[in-house]
Design a protein around this motif. Structure first.
Motif, PDB file in Angstrom:
ATOM      1  N   ASP A 193      61.082  39.258  42.586  1.00 14.36           N
ATOM      2  CA  ASP A 193      60.902  40.318  41.613  1.00 14.36           C
ATOM      3  C   ASP A 193      59.447  40.739  41.484  1.00 14.36           C
ATOM      4  N   LYS A 194      58.522  39.879  41.915  1.00  9.79           N
ATOM      5  CA  LYS A 194      57.117  40.219  41.721  1.00  9.79           C
ATOM      6  C   LYS A 194      56.407  40.580  43.025  1.00  9.79           C
ATOM      7  N   SER A 195      57.065  40.363  44.143  1.00  7.46           N
ATOM      8  CA  SER A 195      56.383  40.559  45.420  1.00  7.46           C
ATOM      9  C   SER A 195      56.597  41.956  45.992  1.00  7.46           C
ATOM     10  N   GLY A 196      57.156  42.867  45.178  1.00 10.44           N
ATOM     11  CA  GLY A 196      57.407  44.205  45.672  1.00 10.44           C
ATOM     12  C   GLY A 196      56.159  45.047  45.731  1.00 10.44           C
ATOM     13  N   SER A 197      56.368  46.310  45.926  1.00 10.64           N
ATOM     14  CA  SER A 197      55.254  47.243  46.060  1.00 10.64           C
ATOM     15  C   SER A 197      54.466  47.370  44.766  1.00 10.64           C
ATOM     16  N   CYS A 198      53.163  47.616  44.905  1.00 12.06           N
ATOM     17  CA  CYS A 198      52.297  47.849  43.747  1.00 12.06           C
ATOM     18  C   CYS A 198      52.202  49.332  43.418  1.00 12.06           C
ATOM     19  N   LYS A 199      53.019  50.128  44.064  1.00  9.50           N
ATOM     20  CA  LYS A 199      52.981  51.560  43.806  1.00  9.50           C
ATOM     21  C   LYS A 199      53.304  51.842  42.343  1.00  9.50           C
ATOM     22  N   GLY A 200      52.415  52.544  41.691  1.00  7.47           N
ATOM     23  CA  GLY A 200      52.608  52.862  40.287  1.00  7.47           C
ATOM     24  C   GLY A 200      52.344  51.703  39.354  1.00  7.47           C
ATOM     25  N   LYS A 201      51.784  50.605  39.860  1.00  2.13           N
ATOM     26  CA  LYS A 201      51.531  49.415  39.046  1.00  2.13           C
ATOM     27  C   LYS A 201      50.074  48.966  39.132  1.00  2.13           C
ATOM     28  N   GLY A 202      49.195  49.894  39.419  1.00  2.00           N
ATOM     29  CA  GLY A 202      47.788  49.546  39.575  1.00  2.00           C
ATOM     30  C   GLY A 202      47.182  48.986  38.296  1.00  2.00           C
ATOM     31  N   ILE A 203      46.373  47.941  38.449  1.00  2.00           N
ATOM     32  CA  ILE A 203      45.703  47.294  37.316  1.00  2.00           C
ATOM     33  C   ILE A 203      44.196  47.412  37.512  1.00  2.00           C
ATOM     34  N   TYR A 204      43.540  48.016  36.555  1.00  2.00           N
ATOM     35  CA  TYR A 204      42.090  48.200  36.623  1.00  2.00           C
ATOM     36  C   TYR A 204      41.413  47.209  35.686  1.00  2.00           C
ATOM     37  N   VAL A 205      40.423  46.480  36.213  1.00  2.00           N
ATOM     38  CA  VAL A 205      39.669  45.497  35.427  1.00  2.00           C
ATOM     39  C   VAL A 205      38.277  46.059  35.163  1.00  2.00           C
ATOM     40  N   TYR A 206      37.976  46.288  33.895  1.00  2.00           N
ATOM     41  CA  TYR A 206      36.650  46.803  33.553  1.00  2.00           C
ATOM     42  C   TYR A 206      35.569  45.776  33.891  1.00  2.00           C
ATOM     43  N   ASP A 207      34.460  46.270  34.403  1.00  2.00           N
ATOM     44  CA  ASP A 207      33.286  45.429  34.662  1.00  2.00           C
ATOM     45  C   ASP A 207      32.369  45.527  33.440  1.00  2.00           C
ATOM     46  N   LEU A 208      32.704  44.751  32.424  1.00  2.00           N
ATOM     47  CA  LEU A 208      31.935  44.805  31.181  1.00  2.00           C
ATOM     48  C   LEU A 208      30.570  44.155  31.341  1.00  2.00           C
ATOM     49  N   PRO A 209      29.601  44.555  30.555  1.00  2.00           N
ATOM     50  CA  PRO A 209      28.340  43.815  30.504  1.00  2.00           C
ATOM     51  C   PRO A 209      28.599  42.342  30.182  1.00  2.00           C
ATOM     52  N   SER A 210      27.822  41.459  30.754  1.00  2.00           N
ATOM     53  CA  SER A 210      28.087  40.022  30.655  1.00  2.00           C
ATOM     54  C   SER A 210      28.055  39.485  29.228  1.00  2.00           C
ATOM     55  N   LYS A 211      27.421  40.208  28.303  1.00  2.00           N
ATOM     56  CA  LYS A 211      27.358  39.717  26.927  1.00  2.00           C
ATOM     57  C   LYS A 211      28.739  39.662  26.275  1.00  2.00           C
ATOM     58  N   PHE A 212      29.703  40.388  26.860  1.00  2.00           N
ATOM     59  CA  PHE A 212      31.051  40.414  26.294  1.00  2.00           C
ATOM     60  C   PHE A 212      31.945  39.298  26.834  1.00  2.00           C
ATOM     61  N   ASN A 213      31.495  38.573  27.854  1.00  2.00           N
ATOM     62  CA  ASN A 213      32.336  37.491  28.393  1.00  2.00           C
ATOM     63  C   ASN A 213      31.523  36.309  28.935  1.00  2.00           C
ATOM     64  N   LYS A 214      30.889  36.476  30.087  1.00  2.89           N
ATOM     65  CA  LYS A 214      30.230  35.345  30.735  1.00  2.89           C
ATOM     66  C   LYS A 214      29.127  34.729  29.874  1.00  2.89           C
ATOM     67  N   ASP A 215      28.375  35.541  29.165  1.00  2.00           N
ATOM     68  CA  ASP A 215      27.309  34.997  28.324  1.00  2.00           C
ATOM     69  C   ASP A 215      27.861  34.123  27.204  1.00  2.00           C
ATOM     70  N   LEU A 216      29.085  34.421  26.758  1.00  2.00           N
ATOM     71  CA  LEU A 216      29.711  33.600  25.728  1.00  2.00           C
ATOM     72  C   LEU A 216      30.051  32.216  26.283  1.00  2.00           C
ATOM     73  N   LEU A 217      30.475  32.155  27.535  1.00  3.91           N
ATOM     74  CA  LEU A 217      30.718  30.860  28.168  1.00  3.91           C
ATOM     75  C   LEU A 217      29.431  30.053  28.256  1.00  3.91           C
ATOM     76  N   GLY A 218      28.312  30.758  28.415  1.00 11.41           N
ATOM     77  CA  GLY A 218      27.021  30.074  28.503  1.00 11.41           C
ATOM     78  C   GLY A 218      26.598  29.413  27.213  1.00 11.41           C
ATOM     79  N   GLN A 219      27.250  29.735  26.103  1.00 11.47           N
ATOM     80  CA  GLN A 219      26.936  29.114  24.811  1.00 11.47           C
ATOM     81  C   GLN A 219      27.829  27.902  24.539  1.00 11.47           C
ATOM     82  N   CYS A 220      28.414  27.353  25.590  1.00 11.20           N
ATOM     83  CA  CYS A 220      29.408  26.282  25.459  1.00 11.20           C
ATOM     84  C   CYS A 220      28.899  25.044  24.725  1.00 11.20           C
ATOM     85  N   SER A 221      27.634  24.718  24.867  1.00 13.70           N
ATOM     86  CA  SER A 221      27.119  23.495  24.238  1.00 13.70           C
ATOM     87  C   SER A 221      26.930  23.649  22.741  1.00 13.70           C
ATOM     88  N   ASP A 222      26.915  24.888  22.258  1.00 20.42           N
ATOM     89  CA  ASP A 222      26.671  25.142  20.839  1.00 20.42           C
ATOM     90  C   ASP A 222      27.806  25.944  20.207  1.00 20.42           C
TER      91      ASP A 222
END
Length: 582
Positions: A193-222
């Protein structure tokens, strides 16, 4: 009590259509035979003596008194019992509907089986394939089953006034609507059911500035005062491996959902890099980690809200956001909905989900707001993240054959500051029994710090108690299910009113419900009540949990390559694409 006519797990290749049985008055005679044999013998004996019109009337009478089963190339007639018991059966699938008297069914080998009256009371579906959408609507027609459809059939809360009744009806409506967004006919354990065509099912991933994701991971110790999160964010946020539990086991934190989804989105087969080719837009904002880092720090509400407001402003400059006002966008937030809905009474959390711009997008959360239709609950991350079909199959074999040396177990701590909590009561009940009846793992003294300890106990238990804690939902519900332990619920908001895409509508198939009022107000002993469940009931429920539910409750490794199974991420993507399409 639910009754099964076969314990063997069925294969989808043997499915046939569910027969329909017409309801009639009067007495019926019992007869099961082939139409061909019936007609042949009847014609040879008395056809020449009876006028054709009388013959036809007699055949119509027999037909109207019977139910018809089409199996392969053979048509069967089965005239129901004169007591009026009802059981509806198709090859590989049998459903029992409560009636006054004894029922007779055709099992998977088309043999007639008696079902005692006391065993007719719940609907049992032996086919290891969950009907959904249009197919479920056809199979569970109201006139056929004579039961209420949807959540109204499983009313766990008695409304005290008209407002509460209206709220419960609205909740039922929202849950049914969310279930309708599942792709019709999808088998959660069938990769085709999931291995079919991606036609009409495109998924776009925004390339956000790192302060919205990766930089938060960098605060892991605190992140929080008493825990260093850095080890939890290793291996694409799965954490460090737990080799003693086997392949695919990691020390995953319950708040790691956001980076886990991000990693899977980046590697999805339908990912597109052109916004104009996208149907679904994923915004990788780690809002849960943003909220978590301020939980135990003395900062202003403006500080708590600032990053969420910034990401909305950033999106507001994008044509892809403006085009549909965010309706085709999804956020994954790894905490409960209430943490993003701060009000004047509490200073906890942010107001991110109260922003006007956040009303249209879909939000995937570990706990949803019951009356927010665009809040979709997805499973808490467990410790199991397999890479291959064999990883899943080997684990299924292990826990289905695992000896269960304790009837009941509970891993948790009391909530003495919450008057409505039943935890102290069930802890006292559990401790009054020997370990083979009930085991208690006290999380208040560090007993739950090692995931291995919890998983080992759940693997050895028949039932796992799941009382609400700081909020209705618990990660422990999914840990118990993945361990083959039947969860015992005390609040419908813990799971029943939450996970519409990943748990079945009939909650009795995988859990036991005992209301908080029974325990606290009427003195029901939980352990004694669970002793009433037969070994057969427990086996049937565990088989359903392990073979049907388990694959759809786990998040596979970011490099997972499944050929036979669909995990929680795959189910979520299917639901999102269908929701956006509708």
């Amino acid at each position: 009590m639910a009754v099964s006519v076969s314990k063997r797990r069925l294969r989808s290749s043997k499915k046939t259509e569910l027969e329909k049985e017409e309801k009639h008055k009067g007495h019926h005679r019992i007869l099961c035979s082939s139409i061909q044999h019936f007609c042949s013998s009847f014609c040879k004996s008395i056809l020449f003596r009876i006028p054709l019109a009388v013959l036809l009337l007699f055949i119509v009478y027999l037909w109207s008194s019977s139910s018809t089963v089409v199996s392969s190339n053979v048509v069967h007639i089965c005239i129901s019992s004169r007591d009026g018991g009802t059981a509806i059966s198709g090859a590989g699938k049998t459903k029992y509907v409560q009636k006054e008297n004894l029922g007779r069914v055709l099992d998977r080998d088309n043999k007639t089986v008696d079902v005692p009256k006391e065993n007719l009371g719940s609907v049992v579906d032996q086919d290891h394939k969950k009907d959904s959408g249009e197919s479920r609507a056809k199979n569970e027609n109201l006139d056929l089953w004579e039961i209420e459809s949807g959540e109204e059939e499983f009313r766990y809360i008695d409304s005290k006034n008209e407002d509460e009744e209206s709220a419960l009806k609205a909740l039922s409506k929202y849950l049914q609507l969310q279930r309708s967004w599942l792709v019709s006919g999808i088998d959660k354990n069938n990769i085709d059911d999931k291995s079919g065509s991606c036609k009409g099912k495109g998924i776009y991933v925004y390339d956000l500035p790192s302060k919205f994701n990766k930089d938060l991971l960098g605060q892991c110790s605190d992140m929080v005062p008493w825990t260093n999160f850095c080890n939890y964010f290793k291996n694409d946020a799965l954490g460090e491996p737990m080799e003693n539990l086997g392949k695919g086991w990691y020390r995953t934190h319950q708040y790691s959902l956001e980076p886990i989804f991000h990693s899977r989105f980046l590697k999805h087969q339908c990912r597109v890099f052109d916004e104009n080719q996208a149907k679904l837009f994923y915004v990788p904002f780690y809002g849960g980690l943003d909220v978590l880092r301020w939980h135990f720090k003395n900062v202003s509400e403006d500080v708590k809200d600032s990053l969420g407001i910034e990401v909305i402003k950033w999106l507001g400059s994008k044509q892809s956001w403006k085009r549909n006002a965010g309706k085709d966008h999804v956020f994954v937030l790894g905490k409960i909905s209430w943490d993003f809905r701060r009000n004047d009474k509490f200073s906890w959390g942010s107001r991110f989900l109260e922003l006007q711009e956040m009303q249209n997008p879909t939000k995937l959360l570990i706990e949803r707001h019951p009356w927010q239709i665009n809040d979709i609950a997805v499973p808490h991350p467990t410790y199991f993240h397999p890479q291959t079909d064999n990883d899943i199959a080997n684990w299924q074999i292990k826990i289905i054959t695992k000896p269960r040396r304790s009837l009941v177990s509970f891993a948790g701590a009391a909530r003495p500051g919450k008057a409505e909590s039943i935890r102290s009561t069930i802890i006292d009940q559990c401790k009054s029994f020997p370990d083979e009846k009930c085991r208690f793992l006290n999380c208040s003294d560090g007993g739950c710090e090692k995931p291995e300890t919890i998983i080992d106990m759940f693997q050895e238990s028949e039932f796992c108690l799941q009382p609400p804690g700081d909020s209705p939902t618990r990660k422990s519900v999914f840990d118990s299910l993945v361990s083959g332990c039947i969860p015992v619920m005390f609040d419908p908001y813990s799971a029943y009113y939450q996970y519409t895409w990943h748990l079945p509508e009939d909650h009795r198939r995988y859990s036991v419900y005992i209301s908080k009022e029974e325990v606290k107000g009427r003195g029901v002993n939980v352990v004694e009540k669970l002793m009433e469940r037969s070994a057969r009931e427990r086996e049937d429920m565990r088989s359903y949990i392990v073979y049907e539910l388990l694959p759809a409750l786990i998040y596979g490794h970011s490099d997972s390559k499944f050929q036979r199974f669909r995990d929680a991420f795959d189910i979520s993507i299917s639901g999102l694409l269908e929701k956006i399409g509708n």
